[in-house]
Design an enzyme around this catalytic site. Sequence first.
Site, PDB file in Angstrom:
ATOM      1  N   ARG A   1      -8.934   1.396   9.068  1.00  0.00           N
ATOM      2  CA  ARG A   1      -8.451   0.068   9.446  1.00  0.00           C
ATOM      3  C   ARG A   1      -9.461  -0.678  10.300  1.00  0.00           C
ATOM      4  O   ARG A   1      -9.206  -1.822  10.677  1.00  0.00           O
ATOM      5  CB  ARG A   1      -7.163   0.222  10.237  1.00  0.00           C
ATOM      6  CG  ARG A   1      -5.909  -0.272   9.519  1.00  0.00           C
ATOM      7  CD  ARG A   1      -4.742   0.100  10.393  1.00  0.00           C
ATOM      8  NE  ARG A   1      -3.524  -0.593  10.153  1.00  0.00           N
ATOM      9  CZ  ARG A   1      -2.476  -0.054   9.540  1.00  0.00           C
ATOM     10  NH1 ARG A   1      -2.559   1.136   9.007  1.00  0.00           N
ATOM     11  NH2 ARG A   1      -1.353  -0.732   9.460  1.00  0.00           N
TER      12      ARG A   1
ATOM     13  N   ARG B   1      11.845  -4.907   4.326  1.00  0.00           N
ATOM     14  CA  ARG B   1      11.520  -3.496   4.111  1.00  0.00           C
ATOM     15  C   ARG B   1      12.481  -2.575   4.852  1.00  0.00           C
ATOM     16  O   ARG B   1      12.809  -2.779   6.007  1.00  0.00           O
ATOM     17  CB  ARG B   1      10.090  -3.259   4.610  1.00  0.00           C
ATOM     18  CG  ARG B   1       9.567  -1.890   4.345  1.00  0.00           C
ATOM     19  CD  ARG B   1       8.083  -1.901   4.262  1.00  0.00           C
ATOM     20  NE  ARG B   1       7.421  -2.194   5.532  1.00  0.00           N
ATOM     21  CZ  ARG B   1       6.088  -2.268   5.640  1.00  0.00           C
ATOM     22  NH1 ARG B   1       5.333  -2.105   4.579  1.00  0.00           N
ATOM     23  NH2 ARG B   1       5.534  -2.526   6.789  1.00  0.00           N
TER      24      ARG B   1
ATOM     25  N   LYS C   1       0.825  -1.214   0.000  1.00  0.00           N
ATOM     26  CA  LYS C   1       0.000   0.000   0.000  1.00  0.00           C
ATOM     27  C   LYS C   1       0.858   1.262   0.000  1.00  0.00           C
ATOM     28  O   LYS C   1       0.557   2.227  -0.693  1.00  0.00           O
ATOM     29  CB  LYS C   1      -0.929   0.038   1.227  1.00  0.00           C
ATOM     30  CG  LYS C   1      -1.881  -1.129   1.343  1.00  0.00           C
ATOM     31  CD  LYS C   1      -2.852  -0.949   2.506  1.00  0.00           C
ATOM     32  CE  LYS C   1      -2.193  -0.815   3.857  1.00  0.00           C
ATOM     33  NZ  LYS C   1      -1.446  -2.003   4.306  1.00  0.00           N
TER      34      LYS C   1
ATOM     35  N   ARG D   1      12.059  -0.532  10.453  1.00  0.00           N
ATOM     36  CA  ARG D   1      11.058  -0.174  11.456  1.00  0.00           C
ATOM     37  C   ARG D   1      10.976  -1.209  12.573  1.00  0.00           C
ATOM     38  O   ARG D   1      10.965  -2.405  12.316  1.00  0.00           O
ATOM     39  CB  ARG D   1       9.680  -0.067  10.790  1.00  0.00           C
ATOM     40  CG  ARG D   1       9.465   1.232  10.071  1.00  0.00           C
ATOM     41  CD  ARG D   1       8.249   1.200   9.183  1.00  0.00           C
ATOM     42  NE  ARG D   1       7.058   0.644   9.832  1.00  0.00           N
ATOM     43  CZ  ARG D   1       5.878   0.565   9.219  1.00  0.00           C
ATOM     44  NH1 ARG D   1       5.738   0.984   7.973  1.00  0.00           N
ATOM     45  NH2 ARG D   1       4.838   0.070   9.830  1.00  0.00           N
TER      46      ARG D   1
ATOM     47  N   ARG E   1       0.647  -7.991  13.826  1.00  0.00           N
ATOM     48  CA  ARG E   1       0.004  -7.067  12.887  1.00  0.00           C
ATOM     49  C   ARG E   1      -0.857  -7.823  11.875  1.00  0.00           C
ATOM     50  O   ARG E   1      -1.931  -7.358  11.495  1.00  0.00           O
ATOM     51  CB  ARG E   1       1.065  -6.222  12.181  1.00  0.00           C
ATOM     52  CG  ARG E   1       1.712  -5.220  13.151  1.00  0.00           C
ATOM     53  CD  ARG E   1       2.954  -4.602  12.578  1.00  0.00           C
ATOM     54  NE  ARG E   1       2.692  -3.818  11.406  1.00  0.00           N
ATOM     55  CZ  ARG E   1       3.581  -3.563  10.457  1.00  0.00           C
ATOM     56  NH1 ARG E   1       4.798  -4.053  10.534  1.00  0.00           N
ATOM     57  NH2 ARG E   1       3.252  -2.823   9.432  1.00  0.00           N
TER      58      ARG E   1
HETATM   59  P1  AMP Z   1       1.430   1.332   8.822  1.00  0.00           P
HETATM   60  O1  AMP Z   1       2.599   2.181   8.480  1.00  0.00           O
HETATM   61  O2  AMP Z   1       0.191   1.676   8.049  1.00  0.00           O
HETATM   62  O3  AMP Z   1       1.732  -0.147   8.782  1.00  0.00           O
HETATM   63  O4  AMP Z   1       1.066   1.667  10.354  1.00  0.00           O
HETATM   64  C1  AMP Z   1       1.993   1.425  11.401  1.00  0.00           C
HETATM   65  C2  AMP Z   1       1.266   1.354  12.743  1.00  0.00           C
HETATM   66  O5  AMP Z   1       0.610   2.612  12.985  1.00  0.00           O
HETATM   67  C3  AMP Z   1       0.157   0.316  12.828  1.00  0.00           C
HETATM   68  O6  AMP Z   1       0.653  -0.968  13.160  1.00  0.00           O
HETATM   69  C4  AMP Z   1      -0.707   0.902  13.943  1.00  0.00           C
HETATM   70  O7  AMP Z   1      -0.113   0.719  15.211  1.00  0.00           O
HETATM   71  C5  AMP Z   1      -0.645   2.393  13.625  1.00  0.00           C
HETATM   72  N1  AMP Z   1      -1.703   2.795  12.667  1.00  0.00           N
HETATM   73  C6  AMP Z   1      -1.545   3.276  11.394  1.00  0.00           C
HETATM   74  N2  AMP Z   1      -2.723   3.540  10.819  1.00  0.00           N
HETATM   75  C7  AMP Z   1      -3.663   3.217  11.724  1.00  0.00           C
HETATM   76  C8  AMP Z   1      -5.081   3.237  11.731  1.00  0.00           C
HETATM   77  N3  AMP Z   1      -5.776   3.650  10.661  1.00  0.00           N
HETATM   78  N4  AMP Z   1      -5.724   2.813  12.854  1.00  0.00           N
HETATM   79  C9  AMP Z   1      -5.054   2.415  13.945  1.00  0.00           C
HETATM   80  N5  AMP Z   1      -3.719   2.342  14.012  1.00  0.00           N
HETATM   81  C10 AMP Z   1      -3.017   2.744  12.914  1.00  0.00           C
END
Ligand code: AMP
Length: 234
Positions: A96, A135, A21, A167, A178
Amino acid sequence: MSGTNGGGRVVVLLGSPGVGKGTQGVRLGRDLGWAHVSTGDLLRAALTAGTPLGLEARRYMDAGRLVPDDVIVDLVREHLAAMPADRGVVFDGFPRTVPQAEALDDVLAEAGRGVDRVCLLEAAEEVLVKRISGRRSSPGGRVYNIHFDPPRRDGFCDETGEALIHRADDHPETVRTRLAVYREATAPLVGYYRAKGLLARVDGEGDIEQVYASLRTAVGERGSVPATPSRARG
Ligand code: AMP
């Protein structure tokens, strides 16, 4: 693409962690001239800046858990309020949960907008795990993969020369959490958006170019509708 800034269209990229994404969203936003809004990036920026929001979010992120819905919705609401209402938006990693999707519908409706298309990127779990573990990202947000899309110089961004970051939440134990969180909390959005006739499936297993080509088809041209019936804005 018709229109100069997207005519206020809203596209959501839905899919498991590691499905691409971020990589695809950055490119789509750049090519269409739309805003690419990644809640993960917004949270990481808040964390780096040391804001109260960033500090609160950190304990959830480090554990691979979702940040509470109200925190995320406020963040997105503020972000949207700060941009022109006719600017196209690609959401990546948001919504999400079903409550987030309902809140997004409400926020957009206030501005006479709605979600136009939801692109579901799909890939088998072993592909996801390999992608996530490989990544590496630059502080500026450019994402590489040591297996599929390595930087020219190991460990450093091609564009800025900055050192690349692995990360904390991309380490194996957190990745498993996750993926489980995705299945429980986020996968129900597939039904939510399918019922609205907005869902388009995209094969996320090819290389970056193949996935991007499929994604562009799924996003479609302005005014077109997805292959599923009963388009509704909720
Ligand atoms: P991502 O970079 O999208 O994988 O997001 C990294 C982390 O940020 C996730 O594992 C969540 O802890 C938090 N996070 C990002 N977007 C959301 C969301 N829409 N709702 C809740 N937590 C989020």
